[in-house]
Every structure is written in C-alpha cells, then in structure tokens.
Design a protein around this motif. Structure first.
Motif, PDB file in Angstrom:
ATOM      1  N   VAL A  90       0.805  -1.267   0.095  1.00 31.34           N
ATOM      2  CA  VAL A  90      -0.178  -0.043   0.129  1.00 31.34           C
ATOM      3  C   VAL A  90       0.817   1.050  -0.061  1.00 31.34           C
ATOM      4  CG1 VAL A  90      -1.786   1.162   1.422  1.00 31.34           C
ATOM      5  CG2 VAL A  90      -1.944  -1.220   1.019  1.00 31.34           C
ATOM      6  N   ARG A  91       0.668   2.139  -1.024  1.00 35.64           N
ATOM      7  CA  ARG A  91       1.394   3.197  -1.167  1.00 35.64           C
ATOM      8  C   ARG A  91       0.933   4.629  -0.320  1.00 35.64           C
ATOM      9  NH1 ARG A  91       3.940   2.878  -7.279  1.00 35.64           N
ATOM     10  NH2 ARG A  91       3.988   0.537  -7.223  1.00 35.64           N
ATOM     11  N   LEU A  92       1.479   5.227   0.371  1.00 34.30           N
ATOM     12  CA  LEU A  92       0.807   6.442   0.879  1.00 34.30           C
ATOM     13  C   LEU A  92       1.025   7.805   0.216  1.00 34.30           C
ATOM     14  CD1 LEU A  92       1.901   5.778   4.471  1.00 34.30           C
ATOM     15  CD2 LEU A  92      -0.344   5.029   3.258  1.00 34.30           C
ATOM     16  N   ALA A  93       0.193   8.578   0.088  1.00 32.86           N
ATOM     17  CA  ALA A  93       0.416  10.082  -0.380  1.00 32.86           C
ATOM     18  C   ALA A  93      -0.133  10.608   0.747  1.00 32.86           C
ATOM     19  CB  ALA A  93      -0.599  10.144  -1.633  1.00 32.86           C
ATOM     20  N   LEU A  94       0.902  11.051   1.461  1.00 37.04           N
ATOM     21  CA  LEU A  94       0.663  12.150   2.476  1.00 37.04           C
ATOM     22  C   LEU A  94       0.842  13.635   2.391  1.00 37.04           C
ATOM     23  CD1 LEU A  94       2.849   9.656   5.291  1.00 37.04           C
ATOM     24  CD2 LEU A  94       0.460   9.721   4.677  1.00 37.04           C
ATOM     25  N   SER A  95      -0.199  14.348   3.154  1.00 37.68           N
ATOM     26  CA  SER A  95      -0.007  15.849   3.226  1.00 37.68           C
ATOM     27  C   SER A  95       0.245  16.150   4.536  1.00 37.68           C
ATOM     28  CB  SER A  95      -0.986  16.301   2.449  1.00 37.68           C
ATOM     29  OG  SER A  95      -1.237  15.892   1.003  1.00 37.68           O
ATOM     30  N   THR A  96       1.151  17.286   4.797  1.00 47.21           N
ATOM     31  CA  THR A  96       1.196  17.699   6.036  1.00 47.21           C
ATOM     32  C   THR A  96       1.034  19.257   5.804  1.00 47.21           C
ATOM     33  OG1 THR A  96       2.985  16.303   6.764  1.00 47.21           O
ATOM     34  CG2 THR A  96       2.755  18.445   7.782  1.00 47.21           C
ATOM     35  N   PRO A  97       0.072  19.907   6.460  1.00 49.65           N
ATOM     36  CA  PRO A  97      -0.856  19.296   7.506  1.00 49.65           C
ATOM     37  C   PRO A  97      -1.926  18.678   7.043  1.00 49.65           C
ATOM     38  CG  PRO A  97      -1.424  21.580   7.591  1.00 49.65           C
ATOM     39  CD  PRO A  97      -0.353  21.492   6.714  1.00 49.65           C
ATOM     40  N   CYS A  98      -2.507  19.047   5.792  1.00 48.85           N
ATOM     41  CA  CYS A  98      -3.804  18.315   5.082  1.00 48.85           C
ATOM     42  C   CYS A  98      -3.658  18.224   3.466  1.00 48.85           C
ATOM     43  CB  CYS A  98      -4.845  18.863   5.898  1.00 48.85           C
ATOM     44  SG  CYS A  98      -5.016  20.754   5.234  1.00 48.85           S
ATOM     45  N   PHE A  99      -4.566  17.493   2.989  1.00 48.56           N
ATOM     46  CA  PHE A  99      -4.787  17.634   1.495  1.00 48.56           C
ATOM     47  C   PHE A  99      -4.903  19.023   0.936  1.00 48.56           C
ATOM     48  CE2 PHE A  99      -7.319  16.766  -2.257  1.00 48.56           C
ATOM     49  CZ  PHE A  99      -6.520  15.979  -3.012  1.00 48.56           C
ATOM     50  N   ASP A 100      -5.572  19.704   1.624  1.00 45.54           N
ATOM     51  CA  ASP A 100      -5.933  21.085   1.261  1.00 45.54           C
ATOM     52  C   ASP A 100      -4.707  21.902   0.537  1.00 45.54           C
ATOM     53  OD1 ASP A 100      -8.335  20.460   1.834  1.00 45.54           O
ATOM     54  OD2 ASP A 100      -8.613  21.957   3.403  1.00 45.54           O
TER      55      ASP A 100
END
Length: 178
Positions: A85-95
C-alpha cells in the motif's frame, strides 16, 4: 490491452471528489473509495480490498491521508502500510495539495484550518464539499512542480508544509496510453 488499475482510498470527501474527477475515458481505472474511518483503518481497508479485489503487482493501491502535523500518527501510518500500500501524505492536510495548484506556498501552517483559509483566499467560493477536479485541472503541472521543489523524493512527510500526492498524480497521468 487491459487498463492499469488504481485503488485509491481517501480519508476525506475533498480527496475523494478530486480523484473521482481525474477519471477519464480510456485512461487508467480509478476506484476511489472514502471508507469514512480513521487514518489507520483506511490503510487496513486498502490492504483488505487489495487482496479480495484481486489487484496484482501491476496495479497500484494508494491511501491519501493527512499527517495532521502528528509525527507519531505518520509513523504508525507508514508502518501499517507496509510494502503493498503506497501512501500519499500531506502535512498538515490535503488542502495544501490543492493550494499548490494556485500558488507556491512554503510558510508553515499551525493547523489544517489555516490551509483551508489560505485556499479560500486564493480561490474564493471554494469549500471542501464543493471540490471539483475541474477547478484545479489547469494547475496540476504547477502543483506537481511546486510539491517536488519542497520535497523531491516525496518522503519528507513531516515537513510543514509538504505533500507527496504528486507521486500518485504523476503515476496516474503516466499510465495514460500505456
């Protein structure tokens, strides 16, 4: 020729709407799911669906998640995801990913709500519930370029702000016409 398949599980409605809007006739198959559960359960559900829906090694399984500026949560998500499972992480959020479609922003945020407020200032009328890929489509190349300028590997997941969503978007766009 069989089209490449992407299973994309999102933690929120904004992400779900964005990736559903990326579907194209003749493009890769995008199965976009928002299971409406917590971060770690999204990853568990992705792994479960990968197994039962017969995704193979040529298909890609992704989870689009926010770090919420919580490094312990981010570490748990990375550990839970494993290798399939690959992760697409956003910090702090997807916005923040959405904001990069409109402007190059590097200053840190204190909270996810700040990102939302900034995005609304550059895109009046935008709201999470009204997110449409069409409103961001023209800025995808800019967003990828800006996100890579912040984190060229997509692995400095706790840099504030940052996002590795570009890795998923480029993978989808790269599979068109394969």
């Amino acid at each position: 020729m069989e089209r490449k398949r992407f299973l994309i599980l999102c933690e929120g409605e904004t992400e779900e709407r964005y990736f559903q809007g990326m579907r194209t006739r003749g493009g890769p198959v995008l199965e976009v799911i928002n299971p409406k559960v917590d971060h770690l359960s999204v990853i568990v559900e992705a792994e479960r669906r990968r197994r039962i829906d017969d995704y193979d090694e040529t298909d890609q399984v992704w989870c689009v998640l926010d770090t919420e500026l919580d490094s312990k949560l981010a570490e748990r998500m990375r550990a839970k995801a494993g290798t399939m499972v690959r992760l697409a992480l956003s910090t702090p959020c997807f916005d923040f990913w959405l904001l990069l479609h409109r402007e190059d922003h590097r200053a840190p945020f204190q909270a996810a709500g700040e990102v939302e407020k900034t995005l609304k200032s550059v895109l009046p009328g935008w709201s999470k519930g009204s997110t449409r890929f069409a409103d961001f489509k023209d800025g995808v190349d800019d967003a990828c370029r800006r996100a890579k300028a912040i984190d060229s590997e997509g692995s400095d997941y706790m840099r504030n702000p940052s996002t590795s969503v570009w890795r998923l978007v480029e993978s989808i766009r790269g599979s068109v016409g394969e």
